[in-house]
Design a protein around this motif. Structure first.
Motif, PDB file in Angstrom:
ATOM      1  N   PRO A   1      47.460 -22.486  68.189  1.00  0.00           N
ATOM      2  CA  PRO A   1      46.844 -22.982  66.952  1.00  0.00           C
ATOM      3  C   PRO A   1      45.349 -22.680  66.939  1.00  0.00           C
ATOM      4  O   PRO A   1      44.719 -22.622  68.002  1.00  0.00           O
ATOM      5  N   PRO A   2      44.755 -22.485  65.770  1.00  0.00           N
ATOM      6  CA  PRO A   2      43.298 -22.297  65.719  1.00  0.00           C
ATOM      7  C   PRO A   2      42.596 -23.477  66.385  1.00  0.00           C
ATOM      8  O   PRO A   2      42.871 -24.641  66.050  1.00  0.00           O
ATOM      9  N   PRO A   3      41.705 -23.220  67.330  1.00  0.00           N
ATOM     10  CA  PRO A   3      41.069 -24.326  68.063  1.00  0.00           C
ATOM     11  C   PRO A   3      40.374 -25.333  67.168  1.00  0.00           C
ATOM     12  O   PRO A   3      40.321 -26.518  67.499  1.00  0.00           O
ATOM     13  N   PHE A   4      39.853 -24.875  66.009  1.00  0.00           N
ATOM     14  CA  PHE A   4      39.139 -25.816  65.142  1.00  0.00           C
ATOM     15  C   PHE A   4      40.085 -26.784  64.439  1.00  0.00           C
ATOM     16  O   PHE A   4      39.631 -27.726  63.786  1.00  0.00           O
ATOM     17  N   LEU A   5      41.406 -26.562  64.548  1.00  0.00           N
ATOM     18  CA  LEU A   5      42.358 -27.510  63.957  1.00  0.00           C
ATOM     19  C   LEU A   5      42.797 -28.586  64.953  1.00  0.00           C
ATOM     20  O   LEU A   5      43.547 -29.486  64.587  1.00  0.00           O
ATOM     21  N   LEU A   6      42.344 -28.504  66.208  1.00  0.00           N
ATOM     22  CA  LEU A   6      42.811 -29.457  67.214  1.00  0.00           C
ATOM     23  C   LEU A   6      42.373 -30.882  66.894  1.00  0.00           C
ATOM     24  O   LEU A   6      42.973 -31.841  67.367  1.00  0.00           O
ATOM     25  N   ASP A   7      41.299 -31.031  66.114  1.00  0.00           N
ATOM     26  CA  ASP A   7      40.821 -32.364  65.753  1.00  0.00           C
ATOM     27  C   ASP A   7      41.400 -32.869  64.436  1.00  0.00           C
ATOM     28  O   ASP A   7      40.993 -33.917  63.944  1.00  0.00           O
ATOM     29  N   ASP A   8      42.340 -32.137  63.858  1.00  0.00           N
ATOM     30  CA  ASP A   8      42.876 -32.492  62.544  1.00  0.00           C
ATOM     31  C   ASP A   8      43.823 -33.691  62.654  1.00  0.00           C
ATOM     32  O   ASP A   8      44.830 -33.634  63.355  1.00  0.00           O
ATOM     33  N   PRO A   9      43.512 -34.799  61.982  1.00  0.00           N
ATOM     34  CA  PRO A   9      44.363 -35.993  62.080  1.00  0.00           C
ATOM     35  C   PRO A   9      45.752 -35.820  61.492  1.00  0.00           C
ATOM     36  O   PRO A   9      46.649 -36.626  61.768  1.00  0.00           O
ATOM     37  N   ARG A  10      45.951 -34.769  60.690  1.00  0.00           N
ATOM     38  CA  ARG A  10      47.276 -34.545  60.109  1.00  0.00           C
ATOM     39  C   ARG A  10      48.327 -34.252  61.177  1.00  0.00           C
ATOM     40  O   ARG A  10      49.524 -34.444  60.940  1.00  0.00           O
ATOM     41  N   VAL A  11      47.884 -33.797  62.346  1.00  0.00           N
ATOM     42  CA  VAL A  11      48.834 -33.495  63.425  1.00  0.00           C
ATOM     43  C   VAL A  11      49.607 -34.754  63.805  1.00  0.00           C
ATOM     44  O   VAL A  11      50.839 -34.761  63.881  1.00  0.00           O
ATOM     45  N   ILE A  12      48.892 -35.831  64.038  1.00  0.00           N
ATOM     46  CA  ILE A  12      49.527 -37.075  64.495  1.00  0.00           C
ATOM     47  C   ILE A  12      50.329 -37.729  63.374  1.00  0.00           C
ATOM     48  O   ILE A  12      51.269 -38.478  63.620  1.00  0.00           O
ATOM     49  N   GLN A  13      49.991 -37.441  62.147  1.00  0.00           N
ATOM     50  CA  GLN A  13      50.700 -38.045  61.014  1.00  0.00           C
ATOM     51  C   GLN A  13      51.953 -37.265  60.625  1.00  0.00           C
ATOM     52  O   GLN A  13      52.723 -37.717  59.775  1.00  0.00           O
ATOM     53  N   HIS A  14      52.173 -36.121  61.248  1.00  0.00           N
ATOM     54  CA  HIS A  14      53.304 -35.276  60.867  1.00  0.00           C
ATOM     55  C   HIS A  14      54.626 -35.953  61.226  1.00  0.00           C
ATOM     56  O   HIS A  14      54.746 -36.583  62.285  1.00  0.00           O
ATOM     57  N   PRO A  15      55.651 -35.851  60.371  1.00  0.00           N
ATOM     58  CA  PRO A  15      56.941 -36.495  60.658  1.00  0.00           C
ATOM     59  C   PRO A  15      57.550 -36.092  61.995  1.00  0.00           C
ATOM     60  O   PRO A  15      58.165 -36.924  62.667  1.00  0.00           O
ATOM     61  N   ALA A  16      57.409 -34.838  62.398  1.00  0.00           N
ATOM     62  CA  ALA A  16      57.999 -34.405  63.675  1.00  0.00           C
ATOM     63  C   ALA A  16      57.352 -35.118  64.845  1.00  0.00           C
ATOM     64  O   ALA A  16      58.026 -35.474  65.820  1.00  0.00           O
ATOM     65  N   VAL A  17      56.049 -35.353  64.777  1.00  0.00           N
ATOM     66  CA  VAL A  17      55.345 -36.045  65.867  1.00  0.00           C
ATOM     67  C   VAL A  17      55.725 -37.517  65.874  1.00  0.00           C
ATOM     68  O   VAL A  17      55.953 -38.116  66.939  1.00  0.00           O
ATOM     69  N   LYS A  18      55.808 -38.129  64.689  1.00  0.00           N
ATOM     70  CA  LYS A  18      56.245 -39.525  64.625  1.00  0.00           C
ATOM     71  C   LYS A  18      57.638 -39.690  65.221  1.00  0.00           C
ATOM     72  O   LYS A  18      57.925 -40.646  65.952  1.00  0.00           O
ATOM     73  N   LEU A  19      58.508 -38.746  64.903  1.00  0.00           N
ATOM     74  CA  LEU A  19      59.872 -38.807  65.403  1.00  0.00           C
ATOM     75  C   LEU A  19      59.907 -38.647  66.925  1.00  0.00           C
ATOM     76  O   LEU A  19      60.653 -39.336  67.623  1.00  0.00           O
ATOM     77  N   ALA A  20      59.084 -37.738  67.441  1.00  0.00           N
ATOM     78  CA  ALA A  20      59.035 -37.512  68.886  1.00  0.00           C
ATOM     79  C   ALA A  20      58.544 -38.750  69.626  1.00  0.00           C
ATOM     80  O   ALA A  20      59.095 -39.131  70.671  1.00  0.00           O
ATOM     81  N   LEU A  21      57.516 -39.410  69.096  1.00  0.00           N
ATOM     82  CA  LEU A  21      57.001 -40.620  69.736  1.00  0.00           C
ATOM     83  C   LEU A  21      58.023 -41.753  69.671  1.00  0.00           C
ATOM     84  O   LEU A  21      58.151 -42.550  70.615  1.00  0.00           O
ATOM     85  N   ALA A  22      58.754 -41.823  68.567  1.00  0.00           N
ATOM     86  CA  ALA A  22      59.814 -42.834  68.463  1.00  0.00           C
ATOM     87  C   ALA A  22      60.897 -42.581  69.500  1.00  0.00           C
ATOM     88  O   ALA A  22      61.410 -43.511  70.134  1.00  0.00           O
ATOM     89  N   GLN A  23      61.256 -41.326  69.683  1.00  0.00           N
ATOM     90  CA  GLN A  23      62.266 -40.991  70.688  1.00  0.00           C
ATOM     91  C   GLN A  23      61.775 -41.331  72.089  1.00  0.00           C
ATOM     92  O   GLN A  23      62.518 -41.857  72.914  1.00  0.00           O
ATOM     93  N   LEU A  24      60.500 -41.010  72.357  1.00  0.00           N
ATOM     94  CA  LEU A  24      59.944 -41.308  73.677  1.00  0.00           C
ATOM     95  C   LEU A  24      60.000 -42.803  73.981  1.00  0.00           C
ATOM     96  O   LEU A  24      60.315 -43.203  75.108  1.00  0.00           O
ATOM     97  N   GLU A  25      59.673 -43.605  72.999  1.00  0.00           N
ATOM     98  CA  GLU A  25      59.683 -45.054  73.207  1.00  0.00           C
ATOM     99  C   GLU A  25      61.044 -45.538  73.695  1.00  0.00           C
ATOM    100  O   GLU A  25      61.156 -46.277  74.674  1.00  0.00           O
ATOM    101  N   LEU A  26      62.083 -45.093  73.026  1.00  0.00           N
ATOM    102  CA  LEU A  26      63.421 -45.541  73.398  1.00  0.00           C
ATOM    103  C   LEU A  26      63.899 -44.899  74.690  1.00  0.00           C
ATOM    104  O   LEU A  26      64.594 -45.523  75.495  1.00  0.00           O
ATOM    105  N   THR A  27      63.549 -43.641  74.894  1.00  0.00           N
ATOM    106  CA  THR A  27      63.923 -42.960  76.134  1.00  0.00           C
ATOM    107  C   THR A  27      63.293 -43.641  77.337  1.00  0.00           C
ATOM    108  O   THR A  27      63.953 -43.884  78.359  1.00  0.00           O
ATOM    109  N   LEU A  28      62.013 -43.986  77.236  1.00  0.00           N
ATOM    110  CA  LEU A  28      61.323 -44.629  78.343  1.00  0.00           C
ATOM    111  C   LEU A  28      61.884 -46.026  78.596  1.00  0.00           C
ATOM    112  O   LEU A  28      62.035 -46.450  79.746  1.00  0.00           O
ATOM    113  N   LYS A  29      62.219 -46.733  77.539  1.00  0.00           N
ATOM    114  CA  LYS A  29      62.836 -48.048  77.724  1.00  0.00           C
ATOM    115  C   LYS A  29      64.183 -47.920  78.422  1.00  0.00           C
ATOM    116  O   LYS A  29      64.524 -48.714  79.308  1.00  0.00           O
ATOM    117  N   ALA A  30      64.942 -46.919  78.022  1.00  0.00           N
ATOM    118  CA  ALA A  30      66.257 -46.719  78.639  1.00  0.00           C
ATOM    119  C   ALA A  30      66.135 -46.342  80.103  1.00  0.00           C
ATOM    120  O   ALA A  30      66.914 -46.798  80.942  1.00  0.00           O
TER     121      ALA A  30
END
Length: 633
Positions: free
Chosen positions: A97-126
């Motif tokens: 990715p262009p390095p100047f986009l690394l600070d873009d807050p849209r990354v964390i708001q993206h549905p794929a990232v939200k879904l991944a963090l949700a999966q991690l939460e349950l995986t770690l609990k399991a």
């Protein structure tokens, strides 16, 4: 405690809740994004988690697996245009990715990232719901800081839950052992930067020769020449040829290795750190022992080498700052205090922080004050909160604190690649190769640590702007461990996190690039078309004042050797730089160094430079060689 089926059901519910929430916000556009997210996430997970199905050892974490090679063809380098490698999707130099986009807050708001963090939460609990261990995890992204944390277990594992019910959290303090080595190298970089700003000479760099910085360092006479060759960087990458723990573990024979361990008779625990307790004693020991490898030959883990690195930087600091401090005091002043890492320290545990110390249930070294000379090798305590701060402000931020961006880029490099094509060694990184869904290969930079009772891992994926910290403390007793009790593996957990999160963040960046730059740009004088093809931002057409820029790029190449095939007939890849909105163009399916800036305008604007800025709310393309200013429609 929840069973795995119940947790899996929760994962499904949480996933649906995330989808509903985003759907309400985005309507039909959300539906399309979600479909592509699901496809991309599944494909990404498959490609990242599964690189070979024939792995002989199923315990190897997925990130380490690689494809079983085909039978050797006889061609070491396949350079023919008909090569199956060159014509396969695997052979592409896909840019990050262009390095100047690394600070873009849209990354964390993206549905794929939200879904991944949700999966991690349950995986770690399991994975941890029945574990006796204490565990603290943090994930940090350059755009926001900490984006996720997970904690499990109690602080005082050696006491009953009734007596000590307090749970671990982000301020719980673990001994991070060899992760200390990262800060030993960082101290050298910080002093180098400070000396440069003060115009102090001699300069200090990782290429500085050890004997120039620490003249007291000697090896046996037959290694005199080798002693003069050793650099600070070779100490930091374990390539100085110095033994692992010189003079620490002395045995008469292998019979001295006792299993099961017997308290009071275990050479490897009770007698550890009883030797080389002063700089003079350590240097004297090293001066009498042969090198185990030629200098620079191969990485060979050396705690002794890092103790020497700490002596060297301490000696230089004394001259630079005209003050005498212990290594622990120096890194507190130079690193921990500027970063507000208030729960991180080396040496004795401060009284005010004893309440936050995590104590294992097994035999451990939590209360051991390591001799100061060994602090650079493994004497630091820290927390997930503090390490998250370090990862973001030093390793991930576009403008790192304490060191320069170029220092950071040089630091995050592998120095020695192992022949497994998976692992490599840096200063002091222990890197693993990660294959992304577009087949691009990256290094994820790890550093692990372990002392009896506590294990730790930090890791950073700088091209995608995030890092992970995993700290663990054992909850089983010594007898349970001897009998084979399961323990939490921070490296395996780190792999789980990266294997889940990396494909999602990859998807998020691609979405941002597409939204921001893909489209048709026009002006009264010309047109440009930009597409996102094969995961590469591609300039498909640029014509201004009737001149075709891509044809002119081909003609520039032909001038050197006659008319050939069209290099830019299918477009040029646009590679993001570290400078805001600036891209460099390169031929498709080659790497960035093949740009066409062989010619420049009088002002120095290369033919490969394309600049994008928002003007009056619209993305605008600037291209000086054709006096172009085109607006996205």
């Amino acid at each position: 405690m929840e069973s795995r089926p119940l947790l899996n059901e929760k994962l499904t519910t949480m996933t649906e809740e995330v989808e509903v929430d985003v759907k309400k916000k985005s309507g039909k556009k959300w539906l399309m994004n979600t479909c592509w997210t699901a496809i991309g996430f599944s494909v990404g997970m498959f490609l990242t988690l599964y690189v070979v199905k024939d792995t002989p050892n199923p315990s190897i974490p997925p990130l380490q697996r690689r494809q079983t090679p085909n039978l050797y063809s006889g061609n070491t380098i396949l350079a023919s245009d008909s090569s199956p490698i060159l014509n396969s999707p695997q052979w592409r130099c896909v840019p990050p990715p262009p390095p100047f986009l690394l600070d873009d807050p849209r990354v964390i708001q993206h549905p794929a990232v939200k879904l991944a963090l949700a999966q991690l939460e349950l995986t770690l609990k399991a994975d941890t719901f029945s574990s006796k261990d204490a565990l603290s995890i943090s994930i940090v992204h350059s755009s926001k800081g900490k984006i996720y944390e997970f904690h499990h277990g109690r602080k005082r594992l050696n006491e009953s839950a009734h007596v000590s019910p307090a749970k671990v959290d982000g301020n719980s303090i673990y001994r991070i052992a060899s992760v200390s080595k990262v800060f030993a190298v960082l101290e050298a970089l910080v002093l180098s930067r400070q000396a440069q700003l003060k115009k102090f000479v001699p300069e200090l760099t990782l290429e500085s020769r050890l004997q120039d910085v620490l003249p007291e360092f000697k090896l046996p006479r037959k290694f005199k020449d080798e002693a003069g060759d050793i650099t600070l960087g070779q100490l930091g990458s374990h390539r100085a040829g110095i033994g692992r723990d010189m003079g620490e573990m002395i045995i008469n024979s292998t019979a001295d290795i006792i299993w099961p361990p017997v308290p009071g008779q275990d050479t490897f625990i009770e007698k550890y750190y009883q030797h080389n307790t002063s700089p003079r004693e350590l240097l004297n020991t090293v001066s009498k022992n042969d090198l185990i490898w030629q200098v620079g030959e191969t990485p060979s883990y050396s705690n002794t080498g890092f103790s020497i690195l700490g002596l060297a930087t301490g000696n230089y600091r004394k001259k630079l700052k005209k003050e005498t401090k212990s290594w622990a005091s120096s890194i507190k002043k130079d690193i921990f205090d500027p970063l507000n890492m208030g729960h991180t320290f080396a040496g004795a545990i401060p009284c005010a922080l004893r309440k936050d110390i995590v104590t294992p249930n097994s035999r451990n070294m939590v209360d051991l004050t390591v001799p100061a000379v060994h602090d650079p090798a493994g004497g630091i305590f820290s927390t997930t909160n503090d390490l998250a701060t370090f990862l973001r402000k030093i390793l991930l931020s576009r403008s790192p604190l304490l060191i320069s961006p170029s220092q950071r880029l040089n630091w995050l490099r592998s120095i020695h690649y192992n022949t497994d094509a998976i692992t490599s060694v840096g200063i002091p990184w222990e890197s693993y190769r990660a294959i992304m869904p577009d087949y691009a290969a990256y290094n994820i930079y790890f550093k692990g640590g372990g002392l009896p009772g506590q294990l730790s891992q930090i890791s950073a994926f700088p091209e995608f702007g995030y890092g992970v910290t995993v700290l663990t403390s054992l909850g089983s007793t010594d007898s349970e461990l001897v009998a084979g009790a399961a323990t939490t593996d921070p490296l395996a957990l780190s792999f789980t996190i990266h294997n889940t999160l990396a494909p999602a963040i990859w998807k998020a960046y691609n979405s941002i690039v597409t939204d921001d730059y893909v489209g048709t740009y026009t002006s009264p004088d010309g047109i440009a078309r930009i597409a996102f093809e094969n995961e590469i931002l591609t300039l498909k057409e640029l014509k201004i004042h009737g001149v075709d820029a891509l044809s002119k790029a081909d003609q520039l190449i032909w001038r050197q050797g006659g008319k050939q095939v069209s290099i830019f007939g299918y477009g040029a890849g646009l590679i993001g730089t570290g400078f805001e909105g600036k891209f460099r163009a390169a031929p498709l399916f080659t790497c960035v160094w093949s740009g066409f800036d062989i010619a420049t305008t009088k002002s120095g604007w290369g033919l490969d430079l394309f600049v994008f800025k928002k003007v009056n709310g619209k993305m605008t393309l600037f291209y000086e060689p054709m006096r172009g200013k085109l607006v996205k429609q």
